[in-house]
Structures are given as structure tokens and as C-alpha cells.
Motif scaffolding. Structure first.
Motif, short mmCIF file in Angstrom:
data_model
loop_
_atom_site.label_atom_id
_atom_site.label_comp_id
_atom_site.label_asym_id
_atom_site.label_seq_id
_atom_site.Cartn_x
_atom_site.Cartn_y
_atom_site.Cartn_z
N ARG A 21 0.83 -1.19 0.00
CA ARG A 21 0.00 0.00 0.00
C ARG A 21 0.87 1.25 0.00
O ARG A 21 1.99 1.25 0.50
CB ARG A 21 -0.93 0.03 1.21
CG ARG A 21 -0.22 0.30 2.53
CD ARG A 21 -1.20 0.38 3.69
NE ARG A 21 -0.53 0.83 4.92
CZ ARG A 21 -1.13 0.92 6.10
NH1 ARG A 21 -2.41 0.58 6.21
NH2 ARG A 21 -0.47 1.35 7.16
N VAL A 22 0.33 2.31 -0.59
CA VAL A 22 0.94 3.64 -0.53
C VAL A 22 -0.18 4.62 -0.26
O VAL A 22 -1.35 4.38 -0.59
CB VAL A 22 1.69 4.01 -1.83
CG1 VAL A 22 2.91 3.13 -2.03
CG2 VAL A 22 0.76 3.91 -3.03
N GLU A 23 0.16 5.76 0.35
CA GLU A 23 -0.84 6.74 0.74
C GLU A 23 -0.47 8.13 0.23
O GLU A 23 0.03 8.96 0.99
CB GLU A 23 -1.00 6.75 2.27
CG GLU A 23 -1.42 5.41 2.85
CD GLU A 23 -1.61 5.46 4.35
OE1 GLU A 23 -2.25 6.41 4.83
OE2 GLU A 23 -1.10 4.56 5.03
N PRO A 24 -0.73 8.40 -1.05
CA PRO A 24 -0.48 9.75 -1.56
C PRO A 24 -1.64 10.67 -1.17
O PRO A 24 -2.77 10.50 -1.62
CB PRO A 24 -0.42 9.55 -3.08
CG PRO A 24 -1.23 8.33 -3.33
CD PRO A 24 -1.12 7.46 -2.11
N LEU A 79 -5.54 6.02 -0.50
CA LEU A 79 -4.87 4.79 -0.12
C LEU A 79 -4.93 3.84 -1.31
O LEU A 79 -6.02 3.40 -1.70
CB LEU A 79 -5.53 4.15 1.11
CG LEU A 79 -5.01 2.78 1.54
CD1 LEU A 79 -3.54 2.86 1.91
CD2 LEU A 79 -5.83 2.22 2.69
N LEU A 80 -3.80 3.56 -1.91
CA LEU A 80 -3.72 2.66 -3.07
C LEU A 80 -3.12 1.34 -2.63
O LEU A 80 -2.12 1.32 -1.91
CB LEU A 80 -2.86 3.27 -4.17
CG LEU A 80 -3.23 4.68 -4.64
CD1 LEU A 80 -2.28 5.13 -5.73
CD2 LEU A 80 -4.67 4.73 -5.11
N GLY A 81 -3.76 0.24 -3.04
CA GLY A 81 -3.29 -1.06 -2.58
C GLY A 81 -3.26 -2.12 -3.66
O GLY A 81 -3.99 -2.04 -4.65
N TYR A 82 -2.38 -3.09 -3.46
CA TYR A 82 -2.33 -4.30 -4.29
C TYR A 82 -2.13 -5.48 -3.35
O TYR A 82 -1.29 -5.43 -2.45
CB TYR A 82 -1.18 -4.25 -5.29
CG TYR A 82 -0.89 -5.61 -5.90
CD1 TYR A 82 -1.75 -6.18 -6.83
CD2 TYR A 82 0.24 -6.33 -5.51
CE1 TYR A 82 -1.48 -7.43 -7.37
CE2 TYR A 82 0.52 -7.58 -6.05
CZ TYR A 82 -0.35 -8.14 -6.97
OH TYR A 82 -0.11 -9.37 -7.49
N ARG A 83 -2.92 -6.55 -3.57
CA ARG A 83 -2.79 -7.75 -2.75
C ARG A 83 -2.67 -8.97 -3.63
O ARG A 83 -3.51 -9.21 -4.50
CB ARG A 83 -4.00 -7.93 -1.83
CG ARG A 83 -3.85 -9.08 -0.83
CD ARG A 83 -5.18 -9.53 -0.29
NE ARG A 83 -5.97 -10.20 -1.33
CZ ARG A 83 -7.27 -10.47 -1.23
NH1 ARG A 83 -7.93 -10.10 -0.16
NH2 ARG A 83 -7.92 -11.08 -2.21
#
Length: 239
Positions: free
Chosen positions: A116-119, A123-127
Motif C-alpha cells: 500500500r501507498v498513501e499519496p 490509499l492505493l493497494g495491491y494484494r
């Protein structure tokens, strides 16, 4: 400013994809549609910093939400490696109903690796999820490691300023690797919804989803309403 504009475009793209996919692209022979309801509850217990134990139960009602299709029980542990990466391992015990009076139990394991990244407020995520062939497969007699299924989920969430609501959208692709059928895409799932954080302990979610089978005769398209509740607890030693 440019980052925020790009994030808005990304969110808009996912939402448009969700609603476009709601309309069948073509009438497949024997295509099936179904409305389903998936209520769930989850307990997260943080015993030491960044290490959590999870217990979750979900019931899936199908055939226009008129009867139980599956009852899913997950028990697992996760560890946040850093602010960007988290790993988890779960054991699943599941009951699947063949008809209202007959069901059978099966079990399996699966593992997650999430990024995850939080610009800004996003909150952008990949699982990535890798699971044994007996978890969420139609072959009840499959062996635990007769091939594996891998799932790729992408998500975007936006934290609304001043209120405890966070709209989100998710897209997930399911694929099988190995086993008798070789490698193939099996289905995809799209979600749009809202998360509501009452406080640090209590979380609620409401989302609408579309689940479509791929590469099968008589594919099923499920339209899903899912409601969830999560209780987050910490031992006094990590508070």
C-alpha cells in the motif's frame, strides 16, 4: 496538485469500469445471473506491535439471497513488515451447501502479500493471494496442493476530510496454476463501497459487487451486496 488529479482519474476509471461491467457485453448461451448477500464479521487482535491474529466468519446467501450457499470461517495471523508491506497466513474451514438439507465441509490454507501507498488522502493497494486448490474452487475433491489459485486485487480508497467515511473501489482477478486444467483465468470480481470507522475499535463496511465466471460453459454472474463489521482490539502492552 498533479498527484491529486491523477488519483482522481484513477478512481474515476475504476468506478466507470465497475458500472460498465454491470451490463453484459453479450448474451452468452446459458448465462446465469444471481443476486447474493454476504454478511460477515471479523475480530482483529494485536498481541504485539504489528502482529495481529484474525478470526472471521462470512455467510453467503445465493439464489436471490433466499438460501445459504456457503459458510466461511477463517483463522489467521498477519505481520506488517513496514508501512508499505504486510504478510499474512490463514486457515479456512468452509461449509458448502448442495441443497437446503445437505452440506459438506472442506478446508485449505492461503497466504497474502499486500502492498500500500498513501499519496495525500488516497490509499492505493495491491494484494497477491495464493491459496490451495480446495479454497474457493468448485472441485470439492481437489487435493490441497493439486495446483494453486492466485488472486490479484487492486484497490483505491479516499479518506473524506472531516467525516469518518471512506469510499473505495476494488478489482480482482482469479487464476489457476497447475493441476489437471493447467493455467487459466477463472473469474473476476469488482466492488464499490463505503467504509465507516466509528472509532479505532469499530469498523463497518457496505459494498456492491459483481462476480463473473470466465472460461466455463453457462457462466454465472453474481450481483452482490456485502455488509461487514470489524472489531479491532489491542492488548494493553501494545497500546
Amino acid at each position: 496538485m498533479m498527484i491529486n488529479q491523477n488519483m482522481r482519474k484513477y478512481c474515476l476509471f475504476i468506478l466507470i469500469s465497475l458500472f460498465v461491467s454491470a451490463a453484459p457485453l453479450q448474451k452468452a448461451t446459458g448465462q446465469q445471473n444471481d443476486f447474493q448477500c454476504w454478511p460477515s464479521g471479523q475480530l482483529n487482535l494485536e498481541e504485539i506491535n504489528n502482529l495481529r491474529f484474525h478470526v472471521e466468519e462470512e455467510v453467503r446467501f445465493h439464489e436471490n439471497a433466499s438460501r445459504i450457499g456457503r459458510q466461511i470461517n477463517d483463522l489467521g495471523v498477519s505481520y506488517r513488515i513496514n508501512k508499505y508491506v504486510k504478510a499474512a497466513l490463514y486457515y479456512r474451514l468452509e461449509a458448502k451447501w448442495k441443497n437446503p438439507d445437505e452440506h459438506e465441509w472442506r478446508n485449505g490454507i492461503y497466504g497474502d502479500l499486500a502492498f500500500r501507498v498513501e499519496p495525500g488522502r488516497f490509499l492505493l493497494g495491491y494484494r497477491l493471494r495464493v491459496q490451495s486448490s480446495r479454497v474457493e474452487l468448485n472441485d470439492e475433491d481437489g487435493k490441497w496442493f493439486d495446483g494453486v489459485r492466485n488472486r490479484h486485487k487492486f484497490s483505491v480508497e479516499y479518506d473524506l476530510k472531516g467525516i469518518p467515511l471512506a469510499p473505495f473501489a476494488e478489482g480482482e482477478i482469479f487464476a489457476n496454476l497447475g493441476g489437471e486444467d493447467g493455467s487459466s483465468l477463472t473469474d473476476y470480481r469488482l466492488w464499490a463501497g463505503l467504509n465507516y470507522n466509528l472509532n479505532k475499535k469499530h469498523e463497518f463496511s457496505l459494498k456492491f459487487g459483481i462476480d463473473r465466471e470466465l472460461n466455463v460453459n453457462n457462466p454465472l454472474t453474481a450481483y452482490i451486496i456485502a455488509v461487514g463489521y470489524t472489531l479491532n482490539l489491542k492488548l494493553s502492552s501494545v497500546e
